[in-house]
Design a protein around this motif. Structure first.
Motif, PDB file in Angstrom:
ATOM      1  N   SER A   1      -2.383 -20.423  14.597  1.00  0.00           N
ATOM      2  CA  SER A   1      -1.410 -21.513  14.571  1.00  0.00           C
ATOM      3  C   SER A   1      -2.009 -22.787  15.156  1.00  0.00           C
ATOM      4  N   LEU A   2      -2.970 -22.647  16.071  1.00  0.00           N
ATOM      5  CA  LEU A   2      -3.660 -23.809  16.601  1.00  0.00           C
ATOM      6  C   LEU A   2      -4.519 -24.461  15.512  1.00  0.00           C
ATOM      7  N   GLY A   3      -5.166 -23.625  14.690  1.00  0.00           N
ATOM      8  CA  GLY A   3      -5.923 -24.168  13.572  1.00  0.00           C
ATOM      9  C   GLY A   3      -5.030 -24.885  12.580  1.00  0.00           C
ATOM     10  N   ALA A   4      -3.840 -24.317  12.309  1.00  0.00           N
ATOM     11  CA  ALA A   4      -2.891 -24.982  11.414  1.00  0.00           C
ATOM     12  C   ALA A   4      -2.408 -26.300  12.007  1.00  0.00           C
ATOM     13  N   ALA A   5      -2.226 -26.339  13.331  1.00  0.00           N
ATOM     14  CA  ALA A   5      -1.821 -27.580  13.986  1.00  0.00           C
ATOM     15  C   ALA A   5      -2.888 -28.659  13.828  1.00  0.00           C
ATOM     16  N   ARG A   6      -4.149 -28.242  13.790  1.00  0.00           N
ATOM     17  CA  ARG A   6      -5.226 -29.221  13.568  1.00  0.00           C
ATOM     18  C   ARG A   6      -5.113 -29.824  12.168  1.00  0.00           C
TER      19      ARG A   6
ATOM     20  N   VAL B   1       5.580 -28.049   1.999  1.00  0.00           N
ATOM     21  CA  VAL B   1       5.137 -27.067   2.995  1.00  0.00           C
ATOM     22  C   VAL B   1       3.665 -26.760   2.758  1.00  0.00           C
ATOM     23  N   LEU B   2       2.864 -26.883   3.807  1.00  0.00           N
ATOM     24  CA  LEU B   2       1.438 -26.563   3.736  1.00  0.00           C
ATOM     25  C   LEU B   2       1.183 -25.302   4.551  1.00  0.00           C
ATOM     26  N   VAL B   3       0.718 -24.249   3.876  1.00  0.00           N
ATOM     27  CA  VAL B   3       0.414 -22.978   4.526  1.00  0.00           C
ATOM     28  C   VAL B   3      -1.109 -22.849   4.591  1.00  0.00           C
ATOM     29  N   VAL B   4      -1.638 -22.764   5.811  1.00  0.00           N
ATOM     30  CA  VAL B   4      -3.087 -22.738   6.027  1.00  0.00           C
ATOM     31  C   VAL B   4      -3.516 -21.306   6.294  1.00  0.00           C
ATOM     32  N   HIS B   5      -4.212 -20.702   5.337  1.00  0.00           N
ATOM     33  CA  HIS B   5      -4.670 -19.325   5.499  1.00  0.00           C
ATOM     34  C   HIS B   5      -5.941 -19.259   6.339  1.00  0.00           C
ATOM     35  N   GLU B   6      -6.131 -18.118   6.994  1.00  0.00           N
ATOM     36  CA  GLU B   6      -7.303 -17.905   7.844  1.00  0.00           C
ATOM     37  C   GLU B   6      -7.511 -19.110   8.759  1.00  0.00           C
ATOM     38  N   ALA B   7      -6.404 -19.571   9.350  1.00  0.00           N
ATOM     39  CA  ALA B   7      -6.421 -20.845  10.064  1.00  0.00           C
ATOM     40  C   ALA B   7      -7.192 -20.803  11.368  1.00  0.00           C
ATOM     41  N   ALA B   8      -7.450 -19.611  11.911  1.00  0.00           N
ATOM     42  CA  ALA B   8      -8.177 -19.535  13.185  1.00  0.00           C
ATOM     43  C   ALA B   8      -9.544 -20.195  13.102  1.00  0.00           C
ATOM     44  N   ARG B   9     -10.155 -20.204  11.920  1.00  0.00           N
ATOM     45  CA  ARG B   9     -11.495 -20.802  11.799  1.00  0.00           C
ATOM     46  C   ARG B   9     -11.462 -22.308  12.015  1.00  0.00           C
ATOM     47  N   TRP B  10     -10.261 -22.928  11.875  1.00  0.00           N
ATOM     48  CA  TRP B  10     -10.159 -24.379  12.028  1.00  0.00           C
ATOM     49  C   TRP B  10      -9.730 -24.781  13.439  1.00  0.00           C
ATOM     50  N   ALA B  11      -9.547 -23.809  14.337  1.00  0.00           N
ATOM     51  CA  ALA B  11      -9.149 -24.134  15.705  1.00  0.00           C
ATOM     52  C   ALA B  11     -10.333 -24.603  16.542  1.00  0.00           C
ATOM     53  N   GLY B  12     -11.536 -24.363  16.065  1.00  0.00           N
ATOM     54  CA  GLY B  12     -12.733 -24.743  16.807  1.00  0.00           C
ATOM     55  C   GLY B  12     -13.334 -26.027  16.272  1.00  0.00           C
TER      56      GLY B  12
END
Length: 265
Positions: free
Chosen positions: A18-23, A119-130
């Motif tokens: 969810s942090l990656g999606a927030a980015r 609505v934007l659904v970001v899959h495998e979003a953890a990779r974008w938290a970094g």
């Protein structure tokens, strides 16, 4: 995306995804010059997830207007309520699953069916938290089926492609109503004709048109592999209180390897 004063909403929980999606949400808010509201919803209020996301967003985008909110209730229900006054909702999806996996009933699916805004659904979003760069240089893919739902998808897709300065790839899967079997070149020309009003408005956007015969969902999922996002119309919506996703929209939402943007109601 209409309503310049309407915020982008980022639905967050305690996960890295969810942090990656927030980015992604922060990136969209900056791109569209809108404030960002970070929202955590739960049966037991907990301010920590929204506050954590707010701190990270201020680090990523120092100039962005961002606020954090904690609400009580069911996440999808409360976010749908807030969507009436938003320009976009962004949430994390799931890890990519095979097309034979059972369909989900995720928050993203429920929002795509019931929200009043895109609505934007970001899959495998953890990779974008970094620190990994967001895929802003990849094309925007618009899925078409020749119906009147193509219009909302093309509106969103062309706007995103123009704002990002990337290619728009328009893929019509199956055959549009009224079109008969013919050479592949004829089908592609029919897609180009449908795109003409948008190409006239967005002259700076490079456009690729494709017509693909085959099962729509697998074709779109496969095509999404190299895209920043897949944009779909609000296919399958019913009357208020009875909104349901069409099977193709649901399968792409559940299985596409890219982020999926669905036009709102």
């Amino acid at each position: 995306m209409t309503g310049a004063d309407r915020p982008v909403l980022a639905g967050v929980d305690s996960t890295t995804g969810s942090l990656g999606a927030a980015r992604w949400a922060a990136d969209e808010a900056v791109r569209w010059h809108r404030p960002l509201e970070v929202i955590h919803v739960g049966q037991i209020p907990d301010a920590a997830p929204a506050e954590r996301a707010e701190v990270e967003i201020r680090r990523w985008q120092p100039s962005l207007r961002v606020s954090a909110h904690t609400l009580r209730g069911a996440p999808a229900d409360r976010l749908i309520e807030r969507s009436a006054h938003a320009s976009l909702i962004v949430v994390g999806g799931q890890d990519a699953l095979g097309l034979h996996a059972p369909p989900s009933d995720s928050v993203g699916d429920r929002l795509a069916a019931g929200a009043h805004c895109p609505v934007l659904v970001v899959h495998e979003a953890a990779r974008w938290a970094g620190p990994a760069p967001l895929p802003d240089d990849r094309p925007v893919l618009v899925g078409m089926d020749g119906s009147d739902q193509d219009g909302p998808a093309l509106d969103l897709g062309f706007a995103e492609a123009a704002a990002r300065g990337v290619t728009l790839v328009a893929v019509r899967v199956g055959r549009a109503p009224g079109h008969h079997t013919g050479p592949a070149g004829d089908a592609t020309r029919a897609v180009r004709l449908e795109l003409e009003p948008w190409e006239a408005r967005y002259r700076a956007v490079r456009v690729e048109a494709r017509a693909v015969d085959g099962p729509p969902a697998p074709m779109l999922v496969e095509a999404a592999g190299g895209a920043a996002m897949v944009v779909l119309g609000p296919s399958g919506r019913g009357e208020p209180g009875d909104r349901r996703l069409g099977s193709v929209t649901r399968q792409v939402l559940d299985h596409a390897p890219a982020a999926v943007l669905v036009a709102g109601g």
